[in-house]
Design a protein around this motif. Structure first.
Motif, PDB file in Angstrom:
ATOM      1  N   TYR A 518      45.289  10.633 -31.359  1.00 20.72           N
ATOM      2  CA  TYR A 518      45.291  11.447 -30.129  1.00 20.72           C
ATOM      3  C   TYR A 518      45.371  10.531 -28.917  1.00 20.72           C
ATOM      4  O   TYR A 518      44.606   9.564 -28.794  1.00 20.72           O
ATOM      5  CB  TYR A 518      44.022  12.292 -30.040  1.00 20.72           C
ATOM      6  N   THR A 519      46.290  10.852 -27.989  1.00 28.55           N
ATOM      7  CA  THR A 519      46.421  10.121 -26.731  1.00 28.55           C
ATOM      8  C   THR A 519      46.083  11.082 -25.604  1.00 28.55           C
ATOM      9  O   THR A 519      46.780  12.094 -25.394  1.00 28.55           O
ATOM     10  CB  THR A 519      47.853   9.577 -26.552  1.00 28.55           C
ATOM     11  N   CYS A 520      44.993  10.768 -24.866  1.00 28.85           N
ATOM     12  CA  CYS A 520      44.456  11.686 -23.861  1.00 28.85           C
ATOM     13  C   CYS A 520      44.730  11.167 -22.456  1.00 28.85           C
ATOM     14  O   CYS A 520      44.750   9.944 -22.216  1.00 28.85           O
ATOM     15  CB  CYS A 520      42.952  11.847 -24.045  1.00 28.85           C
ATOM     16  N   ALA A 521      44.889  12.091 -21.515  1.00 25.74           N
ATOM     17  CA  ALA A 521      45.247  11.725 -20.133  1.00 25.74           C
ATOM     18  C   ALA A 521      44.122  10.962 -19.452  1.00 25.74           C
ATOM     19  O   ALA A 521      44.373  10.099 -18.606  1.00 25.74           O
ATOM     20  CB  ALA A 521      45.610  12.976 -19.341  1.00 25.74           C
ATOM     21  N   THR A 583      37.320   7.564 -34.582  1.00 23.70           N
ATOM     22  CA  THR A 583      37.108   6.181 -34.143  1.00 23.70           C
ATOM     23  C   THR A 583      36.592   6.194 -32.706  1.00 23.70           C
ATOM     24  O   THR A 583      36.538   7.237 -32.044  1.00 23.70           O
ATOM     25  CB  THR A 583      38.417   5.390 -34.192  1.00 23.70           C
ATOM     26  N   LYS A 584      36.266   5.015 -32.227  1.00 25.78           N
ATOM     27  CA  LYS A 584      35.864   4.887 -30.821  1.00 25.78           C
ATOM     28  C   LYS A 584      37.068   5.139 -29.921  1.00 25.78           C
ATOM     29  O   LYS A 584      38.216   5.024 -30.346  1.00 25.78           O
ATOM     30  CB  LYS A 584      35.329   3.483 -30.562  1.00 25.78           C
ATOM     31  N   ASN A 585      36.775   5.467 -28.654  1.00 25.13           N
ATOM     32  CA  ASN A 585      37.843   5.600 -27.662  1.00 25.13           C
ATOM     33  C   ASN A 585      38.405   4.223 -27.347  1.00 25.13           C
ATOM     34  O   ASN A 585      37.656   3.245 -27.198  1.00 25.13           O
ATOM     35  CB  ASN A 585      37.327   6.247 -26.382  1.00 25.13           C
ATOM     36  N   ILE A 586      39.724   4.169 -27.211  1.00 23.86           N
ATOM     37  CA  ILE A 586      40.402   2.900 -26.933  1.00 23.86           C
ATOM     38  C   ILE A 586      41.264   3.068 -25.685  1.00 23.86           C
ATOM     39  O   ILE A 586      42.221   3.864 -25.680  1.00 23.86           O
ATOM     40  CB  ILE A 586      41.302   2.486 -28.126  1.00 23.86           C
ATOM     41  N   PRO A 587      40.943   2.360 -24.582  1.00 26.58           N
ATOM     42  CA  PRO A 587      41.798   2.447 -23.386  1.00 26.58           C
ATOM     43  C   PRO A 587      43.178   1.858 -23.684  1.00 26.58           C
ATOM     44  O   PRO A 587      43.292   0.813 -24.315  1.00 26.58           O
ATOM     45  CB  PRO A 587      41.056   1.599 -22.350  1.00 26.58           C
ATOM     46  N   SER A 588      44.208   2.541 -23.199  1.00 26.22           N
ATOM     47  CA  SER A 588      45.572   2.051 -23.430  1.00 26.22           C
ATOM     48  C   SER A 588      46.511   2.626 -22.383  1.00 26.22           C
ATOM     49  O   SER A 588      46.711   3.854 -22.320  1.00 26.22           O
ATOM     50  CB  SER A 588      46.052   2.444 -24.835  1.00 26.22           C
TER      51      SER A 588
END
Length: 648
Positions: A518-521, A583-588
């Motif tokens: 999942y890629t979140c805004a 998983t943990k949140n990953i900034p990208s």
């Protein structure tokens, strides 16, 4: 079915010594000589001494090879029309070097190379006479050219004589001037006369297929070599008006000015040159040597001293040119041009010289007895229709059975010659019957001598025999292996599938994760998505359902990527340990990414369609091993160990 019995037996040394090419191997009664094994073994191995183990390993491969060939023979592969045609074509090609005089060819090649070092400038006078002209016409042409030569030696200039007498149309205008030329540019008799005549001298009459020539050599210089140039051309042919010619001259001068001002030659050629074939290549032309271009162009090209130099505008019959030198080549060492010269000699008229010398040698080697008086009867069987290519054999020919010649143990009769003449007849100049019969007889005799030599090549030349055998075996090996292994593995889909079931553990997927990325805004969207997934964990929300809820107000809030991921396939699943869950949140890239791992999938076999190529290759290896086991059980194999041990 016969069981394989591989016997290694010892023969007395005295028996081996008595046989220069002893039997090394026997396959179900079929003998294989030492020479055949050694020829293949030495070709595929270095000249260093081999260990007994390496030799035995190669022998094992050789046995497999010969057994496959034997199997091909048993199945009649060598009896098919396709096989025979392919082998015959190869044999014909292989035989060519053996059906010529190697010494004569080498002499002609070295002669040509020496001539390559010089350019000849000459003029000529031609009196035309066909190669097959009647003796009367030939004599008339010879007398005419001889009379002209007497006039020249008495004081008439060659140029004046050429303009007055030559039957070469261009010679009427230019006094017979041919400019500079080098080896292979003229027919061989003409070339030889030119190179053998001193500067300032006039040759004796020279006969070529065009007629009789006199040659006046006016210069001989070291060869100019070959040059590669580019050019810019503005066309201005002879039929242009004066105004058009003046415009062309002005155009080339304008281009020359631009060139001197620093503009690129290639750009100017592409933009302005009327030679469109070379313009898009920066004006580049193929390399050329003496006599290949009009003199004005050639002289200007060879006058350029350095690569990159360009000429002032040069006028030819085609128009105006600016020429740039790209590269110049001198005469290369003989070894570097030997093959090129050999090919040219083979295609050139001088090849006939080599052929005739070879036939004369063969006449001395073979038993030949001729009956020249019996040729006279042949004249009774032909008429003028033979010269028209419409001749049919008359009834009288059926009674013509007298011998013309005996070659080895075979007699060739008058009827044989008539059949030869009938099969090859074509339209030709009318000459006397005696002369045409002599011509045809000589060609027939030559053909039969060459046929005999061709038939004996395997006996006379062991290397020829072995090369042909190697090629023959190679064709059979290819065909039988294709039937038993290659094509079978490709076409036998059921067999391939069953085989894959036995080896599919060799083609496993790595451990994979059934996951959604999942890629979140932003962080808030990520938190909301995580809560939604965890809240409905037991229900097992699909990614589509998650997107439907989170993207209710904005379709760009969250994106999802579903799949089975192996490690390394997705950067967000590269951590060492996988666990079910989030998983943990990953900034990208200013977004927040997390992964929902639904299941850890253990290694499992890949479907056949994904690895068909690799599996087919393994299946082919499997089929070949089974096939070898089968044929080894069918045929008795005996190896002479004493002979084998003598191989070094």
């Amino acid at each position: 079915m016969k069981k394989l019995k591989l016997f290694l037996f010892l023969l007395p040394l005295s028996l081996i010594a008595q046989n220069n090419d002893p039997v090394l191997l026997t396959l179900s009664g079929k003998e294989v000589k030492l020479s055949e094994f050694e020829a293949i073994y030495n070709k595929n191995n270095s000249k260093e001494a081999k260990s007994p183990q390496a030799l035995m390993e190669y022998m094992d491969l050789f046995i497999n090879f010969k057994l496959k060939v034997l199997e091909a023979e048993k199945e009649g592969i060598d009896t098919t029309a396709a096989f025979k045609n392919e082998l015959m074509g190869y044999r014909k090609q292989l035989a060519q070097p053996y059906l010529s005089d190697k010494d004569a060819n080498e002499g002609l090649m070295k002669e040509a190379y020496e001539r390559m070092k010089w350019d000849i400038k000459a003029s000529h006078i031609l009196i035309r006479v066909d190669a097959d002209a009647a003796p009367k016409d030939t004599l008339e042409a010879y007398n005419k050219i001889s009379k002209i030569r007497k006039e020249i030696t008495a004081g008439k200039t060659f140029e004046k004589a050429a303009k007055e007498y030559t039957e070469d149309p261009s010679g009427k205008e230019n006094g017979g001037d041919l400019g500079y030329f080098t080896v292979f540019y003229m027919v061989y008799p003409f070339e030889s006369a030119a190179y053998n005549t001193k500067v300032g001298g006039v040759s004796q009459p020279v006969r070529t297929k065009f007629g009789y020539h006199l040659i006046n050599v006016t210069d001989k210089r070291p060869a100019a070599g070959t040059v590669k140039v580019a050019h810019i051309m503005i066309k201005a042919p002879a039929d242009f008006s004066n105004e058009e010619k003046e415009r062309a001259k002005q155009a080339i001068n304008d281009i020359y000015t631009k060139l001197k001002a620093g503009e690129k030659f290639e750009d100017l050629a592409a933009k302005f040159s009327d030679d469109k074939a070379s313009a898009n290549k920066g004006g580049e032309l193929a390399p050329f040597g003496t006599g290949r271009m009009v003199p004005e162009f050639e002289n200007a090209a060879f006058a350029l001293a350095n690569n990159g130099d360009y000429s002032a505008p040069v006028q030819t019959d085609f128009g105006w040119h600016i020429i740039k030198r790209i590269e110049k080549f001198g005469i290369k060492p003989y070894d570097e041009v030997k093959n090129e010269i050999k090919n040219k000699v083979t295609r050139d008229s001088r090849a006939e010289v080599s052929k005739q010398q070879f036939v004369n040698k063969l006449k001395k080697q073979y038993t030949l007895k001729e009956y020249p008086k019996n040729k006279l009867d042949i004249e009774k069987a032909i008429d003028n229709t033979f010269f028209e290519g419409k001749w049919t054999m008359p009834e009288i020919a059926s009674t013509m059975a007298k011998p013309l010649f005996d070659l080895e143990k075979k007699t060739y009769t008058q009827r044989d010659l008539l059949n030869f003449m009938g099969a090859r007849q074509t339209r030709r100049p009318v000459i006397s019957k005696t002369e045409v019969v002599n011509q045809q007889y000589n060609e027939f005799l030559e053909a039969k001598i060459l046929e005999l030599e061709d038939e004996n090549l395997e006996k006379k030349y062991p290397e020829f025999r072995m090369l042909l055998q190697e090629y023959k075996d190679g064709i059979m090996l290819f065909e039988i292996t294709d039937q038993k292994v290659w094509s079978k593995a490709v076409k036998d889909s059921t067999g391939l599938e069953n085989f894959y079931k036995t080896i599919n553990q060799n083609y496993l997927y790595d451990e994979r994760a059934n996951a959604v990325v999942y890629t979140c805004a932003n962080q808030t969207i990520a938190d909301n998505a995580r809560k939604l997934i965890l809240k409905n964990e037991k229900k097992g929300l699909s990614s589509e359902q998650v997107l439907k809820v989170i993207n209710k107000k904005n379709a760009e809030n969250i994106k999802a990527e579903n799949g089975l991921f192996a490690k390394g396939e997705n950067p967000f699943l590269n951590h060492d340990e996988w666990k079910k869950g989030l998983t943990k949140n990953i900034p990208s890239n200013n977004k927040i990414v997390f992964v929902h791992i639904k299941e850890i999938v253990p290694p499992s076999p890949k479907p056949l369609k994904e690895v068909r190529g690799l599996v087919t290759s393994e299946y082919q290896n499997y089929l070949e091993k089974e096939w070898i086991q089968n044929i080894r059980s069918k045929y008795k194999v005996t190896v002479n160990a004493e002979v084998l041990q003598k191989i070094k």
